[in-house]
Design an enzyme around this catalytic site. Structure first.
Site, PDB file in Angstrom:
ATOM      1  CE  LYS A  48      31.286  57.041 110.097  1.00 45.01           C
ATOM      2  NZ  LYS A  48      32.098  56.015 109.439  1.00 45.01           N
ATOM      3  CB  CYS A  71      37.188  50.657 104.841  1.00 45.36           C
ATOM      4  SG  CYS A  71      35.895  51.595 103.988  1.00 45.36           S
ATOM      5  CE  LYS A  90      35.181  46.292 111.391  1.00 50.65           C
ATOM      6  NZ  LYS A  90      34.199  47.304 111.775  1.00 50.65           N
ATOM      7  CB  THR A  94      30.831  45.072 104.850  1.00 54.05           C
ATOM      8  OG1 THR A  94      31.829  45.975 104.349  1.00 54.05           O
ATOM      9  CG2 THR A  94      30.091  45.722 105.991  1.00 54.05           C
ATOM     10  N   GLY A 138      29.509  40.446 112.554  1.00 56.98           N
ATOM     11  CA  GLY A 138      28.975  40.187 111.224  1.00 56.98           C
ATOM     12  C   GLY A 138      27.570  39.622 111.348  1.00 56.98           C
ATOM     13  N   GLY A 139      26.580  40.490 111.238  1.00 52.51           N
ATOM     14  CA  GLY A 139      25.185  40.045 111.242  1.00 52.51           C
ATOM     15  C   GLY A 139      24.647  39.602 112.584  1.00 52.51           C
TER      16      GLY A 139
HETATM   17  C1  SIN Z   1      32.639  53.085 105.344  1.00 49.78           C
HETATM   18  O1  SIN Z   1      32.765  54.154 105.945  1.00 49.78           O
HETATM   19  O2  SIN Z   1      32.673  53.025 104.105  1.00 49.78           O
HETATM   20  C2  SIN Z   1      32.423  51.815 106.099  1.00 49.78           C
HETATM   21  C3  SIN Z   1      33.579  51.483 106.959  1.00 49.78           C
HETATM   22  C4  SIN Z   1      34.106  50.117 106.745  1.00 49.78           C
HETATM   23  O3  SIN Z   1      33.458  49.280 106.114  1.00 49.78           O
HETATM   24  O4  SIN Z   1      35.198  49.821 107.229  1.00 49.78           O
END
Ligand code: SIN
Length: 303
Positions: free
Chosen positions: A46, A132, A167, A195, A245-246
């Site tokens: 995480k 993010c 990333k 995303t 990704g998916g």
């Molecule tokens: C999030 O915790 O908002 C998602 C993490 C991310 O998209 O990098």
């Protein structure tokens, strides 16, 4: 015949290329209740920041056709608790090196968190999240400019010994520019895509579904976009590319490797089916046989 699925990611050999993606696999031990997670290549834990974060106000999940939006906002216990409490729990059930996913709101924060995690034996790679989309003044704001992306990569690289994987975000006009900038700054690898920014509106309230208005789209809907970006980025750099990704099947993993990925992260699929990665790994040899693939190395980047 047993197939060799092993891949080498920045000097560390993985038994197979399948890696549960950050934010979809907790700190790993939660999934050890379902199956032996030592069968994974590794997993990315995480997203971790310097201080504890509660994340964004709810609602922070919205369903979409073939995917979901999240605006979690980097909820996590903070790096000190991760080292003192989460990683000792993980160590009880996981014998392999884990990938640490690091987020931040300043270059100093990225460096500090990476320095602390660099000292932890069980960590193999530092995956530095500059993508993010759900927080203000951090994450994506570093990942959308080649200059700031390179500044994060360079500063972290100077401070640590472990391999550093940046990333990257798909929410940019030219992924190759960002990929090359972080490679030039010393990154050992890149992972992509995070995303895609999206939103939903509730027709009854006529308001955005997500409290944060926007969120990040993941799931099978984004797979073709991710594949294209992995294809372009892996042609632009020499460092290893981790595709994501998916991805939700063994066939998707093979497409990612044909596009140039060294290893493949699996995200939203874990939220639908906690056994998704186990099943993908188990299905890989048969999928390779079906398409006449003897080794993963022979197809990498050959699309
Ligand atoms: C999030 O915790 O908002 C998602 C993490 C991310 O998209 O990098």
């Amino acid at each position: 015949m047993v197939k060799d699925l092993s891949v080498n990611l920045c000097g560390i050999t993985l038994d197979n290329p399948v890696i549960p993606a950050s934010g979809t696999f907790g700190y790993g031990y939660e999934f050890a209740k379902f199956y032996d997670i030592n069968m994974l290549g590794t997993f990315s834990f995480k997203g971790t920041t310097l201080s504890e974060r509660f994340g964004n106000d709810t609602p922070r999940i919205a369903e979409c056709a073939l995917g979901m939006l999240n605006s979690v906002g980097l909820q996590n216990p903070g790096v000190y608790k991760v080292i003192a409490e989460e990683l000792p729990e993980l160590k009880k059930v996981f014998r392999k090196k884990v990938m640490a996913n690091v987020s931040g709101f300043s270059i100093e924060e990225y460096v500090k968190v990476c320095e602390l995690l660099d000292k932890v034996d069980e960590i193999g790679w530092l995956e530095v999240n500059i993508s993010c989309p759900n927080v203000h003044g951090g994450g994506l704001s570093f990942g959308t400019s080649a200059i700031s992306a390179a500044q994060v990569a360079g500063a972290v690289k100077k401070a640590v010994k472990k391999p550093v994987i940046l990333k990257l975000s798909p929410n940019v006009s030219d992924i190759t520019e960002i990929a090359k900038a972080v490679e030039d700054a010393g990154a050992d690898g890149i992972s992509l895509i995070n995303t895609l920014v999206g939103m939903r509106i509730d027709l009854k309230t006529r308001k955005p579904v997500l409290n944060n208005i926007t969120g990040g789209l993941s799931g099978p809907a984004v797979f073709p976009v991710a594949l294209n970006m992995v294809y372009k980025a892996s042609k632009a750099v020499k460092i290893p590319v981790v595709g994501m990704g998916g991805v939700s099947s063994a066939e998707d993993v093979l497409e990612m490797i044909l596009a140039g990925a060294t290893a493949v992260e699996v995200g939203a699929a874990n939220l639908i089916n906690p056994f998704a990665c186990k099943e993908i790994i188990e299905n890989l040899p048969a999928a390779m046989d079906k398409y006449g693939i003897k080794t993963l190395d022979e197809i990498r980047g050959k699309a």
